[in-house]
Enzyme design. Structure first.
Site, PDB file in Angstrom:
ATOM      1  CG  HIS A  19      -0.469   0.305   2.515  1.00  0.00           C
ATOM      2  ND1 HIS A  19      -0.192  -0.679   3.457  1.00  0.00           N
ATOM      3  CD2 HIS A  19      -0.180   1.476   3.119  1.00  0.00           C
ATOM      4  CE1 HIS A  19       0.234  -0.102   4.571  1.00  0.00           C
ATOM      5  NE2 HIS A  19       0.256   1.194   4.396  1.00  0.00           N
ATOM      6  CG  ASP A  27       0.340  -4.052   2.833  1.00  0.00           C
ATOM      7  OD1 ASP A  27       0.879  -3.611   1.802  1.00  0.00           O
ATOM      8  OD2 ASP A  27      -0.358  -3.353   3.586  1.00  0.00           O
ATOM      9  CB  SER A  70       2.657   1.863   6.447  1.00  0.00           C
ATOM     10  OG  SER A  70       1.394   1.902   7.043  1.00  0.00           O
TER      11      SER A  70
END
Length: 720
Positions: free
Chosen positions: A84, A220, A646
């Protein structure tokens, strides 16, 4: 007992705090943090984590495009981050014919790696406390404006004077709400190329339904590579650039994780507000978050209805939808978590103790009026903060026609304030920058979002602070009028609208329905909302700085860490499951079995690639299977993370990468405001799943050969 938790968090001594969160500055780990990490099981030293003169873990940690974290995992500058985080670049390279979002992408050699204009990554070279230099001469000044001006002047001087190499930058950040200032020497690389990404059915498996949720089954991750000039220094993209040679890269462990294993997450957390008073938290729960949630909920429903019907729209809106949905769902969980943890009452209990301690230490004159003043100011600012959020969510974040309109409104003001040449320069930059926006704009989708969002703004924002033109009207008719007549719906029409001298362009703009509405919203914001909001917020910020100073002073024995501010931090904890509700208990790890259990053929969130199913059915997991023969996918830990973490590496006790941080559990999203060790968990992709996808699924064995794979839990050499 819940009401005493925050007091205990602040007051208790070190041995009580093995699992109480914290985002720590890596250059300041000696003492309490080092002891705590060792007690949790860490085997390396703090100098292995941060060292200015020698290679250390911090040399492998990279700020990815200013918003995420990434890390070097090979001697050739191979960069690992979240799917992402690289989503915008993956989308940019995707077309209907070459849909890398759907099918994935794997470069077979350096020449196939895809360049990404404007993508940058930044290393931290050195960290130094410069508080005394920044605050020199500040306390003698009487007004906040004068103090802020002096601080900015000092920052500018120190940044310009501090020694660095010509290709490096000096950046100074504030900590503890203005009570500490730290300088970072940085290196930013501008040639970063896409190397590999799994399809979204792996990298985004579960999509928005599973976002912020545990159990999770998402791969991810994506791979990029840093390129440098022949001297291994930052350089703009060139075919002559070569893969960057890092000072340090992270070996990847296939040893696996078990409950209570030590974990260290290293990265660039964006923003936390752990030391707010209870009045601020009440405002979030009762006023601000619910309004933003409602606007985004309406916008997402419109976009989703179109994305499910049209593959081209799905590609156009994939990144935008994910961005809007991420905060939307986070705010929902944040409210639930704050309520479940009784965060307001916990903070009120601390405030009671704070007041008593200030009195006991004869500090009532300095600190006795802080909390009553907070109460007064938050009551005054709430309608303005709410009106501000409505304006920003509708005009700046969810609807693209109004976003363009507001930029044109700013362009008009440039002409009024700076003249023709500044107008001409800004106009050229604006036309260039908007090309990408229009490439991914669908007017039907945007019109639907416009109607729903503007209606909420007109009906629910504080009336006295809302433009009269959007109150008590037919919103469907307004949307039809704007989208059928405005040139802001089409890039070529926009360029024609902006063609000519400034005076002529301004006249044309003020006849355009889309611009007129955006201008009304802008004028309303800057005349009715911003002045009062900014004045009250300045007072609150000054009060918060004093409140933070008071906490540091009144609780010298406390375990207090600075709020996140997008600077390099580490957080440590353990692999650990949790019990979010009565009779509900979650394990610390998930497996590929769970992917197959969630599988829904053809569903854009839960479809599974055929090859992954074949590998699962054959149990062809190679060296990446757990000791039970299953393939791990995700695991959770007690690390205190937030947005910006992230892509952060999860590192084991020996300094090896064991996972890739990408999310938090929904019950614990309130950790930006209040960290509760009982329910706050971060979610990580297991390193074995990453390697399995690269090796077995993508057949990218040249990348596996580039990576150093280790197994610290066994003495024999790991073989593939």
């Amino acid at each position: 007992m819940k009401l005493l938790r925050l007091i205990l968090v602040v007051v208790c001594s070190l041995p009580m705090f093995a699992q109480q969160g914290g985002m720590w500055i890596p250059s300041l780990l000696k003492g309490m943090n080092e002891t705590e990490m060792k007690n949790l099981g860490m085997k390396i030293s703090v100098s292995d984590i941060y060292d200015v003169n020698n290679s250390s873990l911090k040399d492998a940690i990279v700020h990815f495009d200013g918003g995420c974290t990434s890390e070097i995992i090979s001697p050739k500058g191979l960069l690992l981050t979240n799917h992402h985080c690289g989503y915008g670049e993956i989308q940019m390279h995707s077309t209907v014919e070459h849909d890398y979002l759907t099918n994935g992408f794997w470069a077979k050699n350096f020449s196939e790696e895809l360049p990404n204009p404007d993508l940058t990554v930044t290393f931290i070279i050195k960290i130094e406390d410069v508080t005394s230099k920044i605050l020199a001469g500040v306390n003698e000044l009487s007004t906040e404006a004068a103090k802020n001006a002096k601080i900015q002047s000092n920052i500018s001087s120190v940044q310009n004077e501090y020694k660095k190499e010509s290709w490096q930058e000096n950046k100074i950040k504030t900590f503890f709400d203005g009570n500490q200032y730290i300088l970072f020497v940085t290196e930013t690389f501008k040639d970063v190329r896409l190397v590999g990404t799994p399809p979204s059915s792996i990298g985004k498996f579960g999509s928005d339904t599973d976002n912020w949720v545990w159990p999770r089954h998402t791969g991810d991750f994506s791979l990029f590579r840093i390129y440098a000039d022949k001297n291994n220094r930052p350089a703009a993209y060139s075919k002559d650039n070569v893969p960057y040679t890092p000072k340090h890269f992270l070996p990847i462990s296939v040893g696996g994780v078990e409950e209570n294993d030590f974990t260290l997450v290293f990265g660039f957390p964006g923003r936390t507000q752990e030391y707010l008073p209870s009045y601020a938290v009440e405002q979030m729960i009762n006023d601000l978050n619910p309004a933003k949630i409602e606007i985004r909920d309406a916008s997402l429903k419109v976009a989703d209805s179109y994305m499910r019907q049209d593959a081209a729209i799905k590609i156009q809106y994939a990144s935008k939808y994910a961005s809007i949905a991420n905060a939307w769902k986070k705010w929902i969980g944040e409210i639930q978590g704050l309520k479940k943890s009784d965060a307001v009452k916990v903070k009120q209990a601390f405030e009671k103790d704070f007041t008593a301690r200030a009195a006991a230490k004869n500090k009532q004159k300095e600190y006795g009026n802080l909390l009553p003043e907070f109460e007064k100011l938050y009551k005054e600012i709430t309608p303005y903060a709410l009106a501000r959020d409505y304006f920003q969510e509708v005009a700046l974040r969810n609807n693209e026609l109004l976003q363009v309109g507001f930029q044109l409104y700013q362009l008009e003001n440039v002409y009024k304030n700076r003249g023709e040449q500044s107008f001409k320069d800004r106009k050229a930059n604006l036309i260039s920058s908007l090309e990408t926006l229009y490439k991914d704009l669908n007017t039907d989708v945007d019109k639907g979002i416009f109607e729903k969002a503007v209606a909420l703004y007109g009906k629910k924002a504080p009336k006295e602070l809302t433009p009269s033109s959007i109150q008590n009207i037919n919103y469907e008719q307004l949307a039809e009028k704007v989208y059928s007549t405005s040139a802001l719906t089409d890039y070529n029409k926009l360029k024609a609208l902006l063609d000519g001298k400034a005076e002529d362009v301004i006249k044309k703009l003020n006849k355009d329905a889309g611009f007129i509405l955006a201008k009304e919203m802008g004028d309303n914001y800057f005349s009715k909302i911003a002045p009062t909001y900014d004045a009250l917020n300045e007072q609150i910020n000054a009060l918060q700085r004093t409140y933070m100073k008071a906490q540091l002073e009144l609780y010298p024995e406390a375990r207090i860490f600075p709020d996140a501010n997008s600077t390099l931090r580490l957080t440590y904890g353990k692999v650990k499951g949790y019990e979010p509700r009565d009779a509900v208990s979650y394990s610390h790890i998930t497996y590929l079995d769970g992917v197959m259990e969630k599988y829904v053929p053809g569903d854009y969130e839960f479809d599974v690639p055929q090859k992954l199913m074949d590998l699962y059915n054959a149990k062809d997991f190679g060296i990446y299977a757990d000791k039970n023969g299953k393939l791990p996918v995700n695991f959770i830990g007690t690390n205190h993370t937030t947005g910006g973490n992230s892509g952060s590496p999860a590192i084991d006790a020996y300094g090896n990468l064991i996972g890739l941080n990408f999310d938090r559990v929904w019950e614990g999203t309130m950790s930006d405001i209040y960290y509760d060790p009982e329910i706050c968990r971060n979610i990580m992709v297991d390193s074995r799943y990453i390697l399995f996808i690269i090796d077995k699924f993508a057949d990218a064995k040249h990348l596996i050969d580039e990576i150093k794979i280790v197994n610290p839990k066994q003495k024999t050499k790991t073989k593939r």
